[in-house]
Design an enzyme around this catalytic site. Structure first.
Site, PDB file in Angstrom:
ATOM      1  N   SER A 144     -98.019   3.786  21.989  1.00  0.00           N
ATOM      2  CA  SER A 144     -97.387   2.904  21.013  1.00  0.00           C
ATOM      3  C   SER A 144     -96.830   1.688  21.730  1.00  0.00           C
ATOM      4  CB  SER A 144     -96.249   3.636  20.294  1.00  0.00           C
ATOM      5  OG  SER A 144     -95.470   2.744  19.518  1.00  0.00           O
ATOM      6  N   TYR A 157     -87.656   7.564  20.825  1.00  0.00           N
ATOM      7  CA  TYR A 157     -89.103   7.604  20.610  1.00  0.00           C
ATOM      8  C   TYR A 157     -89.812   6.706  21.615  1.00  0.00           C
ATOM      9  CZ  TYR A 157     -93.572   6.563  18.309  1.00  0.00           C
ATOM     10  OH  TYR A 157     -94.908   6.372  18.028  1.00  0.00           O
TER      11      TYR A 157
END
Length: 251
Positions: A144, A157
Site C-alpha cells: 500500500s 496500518y
C-alpha cells in the site's frame, strides 16, 4: 507454466475473499488461467468466490488458511503445491484496523501487525521456497502507499505495510536469478468493503483497476507497480517534505 504473454495458468490466492484478489483472479481466468486455489478462513464468502470463478470456466479449489497461524502455513501451502505447479501466488490478505481504537488497545494494534506483516512474512517465505523448488513462478504481494510514509491518521496500518513492502523488496533481491519473479503492488485508496464509510482520498481507485495493473506488471515482469501510476510521483515528492510541514498536511 505461464503462457506466451507471461500470464499464469495456475493461481494461488492467499486471502481468498479479498476484492482485489478476486478481481485479479477473474481477469486472469478470462485470459487463460485454468486452475485457481482460494486460501482463506472457511466461510460462505469463500465458497461464493469459488463458485463465481467456476462459472467462468476455472477449476477452483478452496483451502483453509489463517494468516494468524504461521505454524500451519508450511503444512497448508505444502499440500497445495503438492497438487501441481503454481504459476502465481497472490498474497492479498490484510486488515485495516481502526486507528483511533487501536491506539488505545495495543492487543488490537498487534493483531493488525501480525496479520499484515508477520503472517505475510511466514506465508511469503513458504511460498517463495515452493516456487523456487519448482523453478518458476511469480509472487505478487499487495502492499500500500500507506507504507511509504507514516501518517497520523493510519500509522499502525501504514507501519505494517512498510514492513511488508521492505520484506517483499528484499525477498525479490534474494530470489533474483532463480526463475522466481517477485512483484510488490502499491495501491492508493481502493473503493472496497475495507474502506467503506471512510472519506475517499485523492487518486482513489478500484479493485478492477488494481487487477489491470497487476496483469500489466506480470506481462512486463515489473518489480513494483503503483495504482494509479501517478502515485509514484506523488509519493516521491511527499517522502521529501520536511517532517514539520508533513505533520500539518491534511492527508
Amino acid at each position: 507454466m505461464k503462457d506466451a504473454f507471461g500470464l499464469p495458468q495456475s493461481l494461488l490466492v492467499l486471502g481468498g475473499t479479498s476484492e482485489i484478489a478476486l478481481a485479479t483472479a477473474r481477469r486472469l481466468v478470462v485470459r487463460r488461467a485454468r486452475t485457481v486455489w482460494l486460501a482463506g478462513r472457511p466461510s460462505p464468502a469463500l465458497e461464493s468466490a469459488a463458485a463465481e470463478l467456476r462459472a467462468l470456466g476455472a477449476d477452483v479449489h478452496t483451502a483453509a488458511f489463517d494468516a494468524l497461524d504461521p505454524e500451519s502455513h508450511e503444512t497448508v501451502l505444502g499440500k497445495i503445491f503438492a497438487q501441481g505447479d503454481i504459476d502465481m501466488v497472490l498474497l492479498a490478505f490484510g486488515i485495516l484496523g481502526d486507528q483511533a481504537h487501536d491506539e488505545r488497545d495495543p492487543v488490537a494494534a498487534v493483531r493488525v501487525a501480525q496479520t499484515n506483516y508477520t503472517g505475510a512474512v511466514s506465508a511469503g517465505l513458504v511460498s517463495a521456497r515452493a516456487l523456487q523448488a519448482q523453478g518458476h513462478g511469480s509472487l505478487v504481494v499487495l502492499s500500500s502507499v500507506a507504507g511509504e510514509r507514516a501518517r497520523r491518521a493510519n500509522f499502525i496500518y501504514g507501519s505494517s505495510k512498510a514492513g511488508l513492502d521492505t520484506f517483499t523488496q528484499g525477498l525479490g533481491d534474494a530470489l533474483h536469478g532463480t526463475g522466481v519473479h517477485v512483484m510488490v503492488v502499491r495501491p492508493g485508496f481502493v473503493r472496497s468493503r475495507m474502506t467503506a464509510g471512510l472519506e475517499e482520498a485523492p487518486l482513489a481507485t478500484t479493485p478492477e483497476a488494481v487487477a489491470t495493473a497487476i496483469e500489466l506488471g506480470l506481462r512486463r515482469r515489473s518489480e513494483a507497480v503503483w495504482v494509479p501510476g501517478a502515485l509514484r510521483l506523488v509519493m516521491s515528492a511527499l517522502r521529501h517534505v520536511p517532517r514539520g510541514v508533513f505533520r500539518r498536511l491534511s492527508l
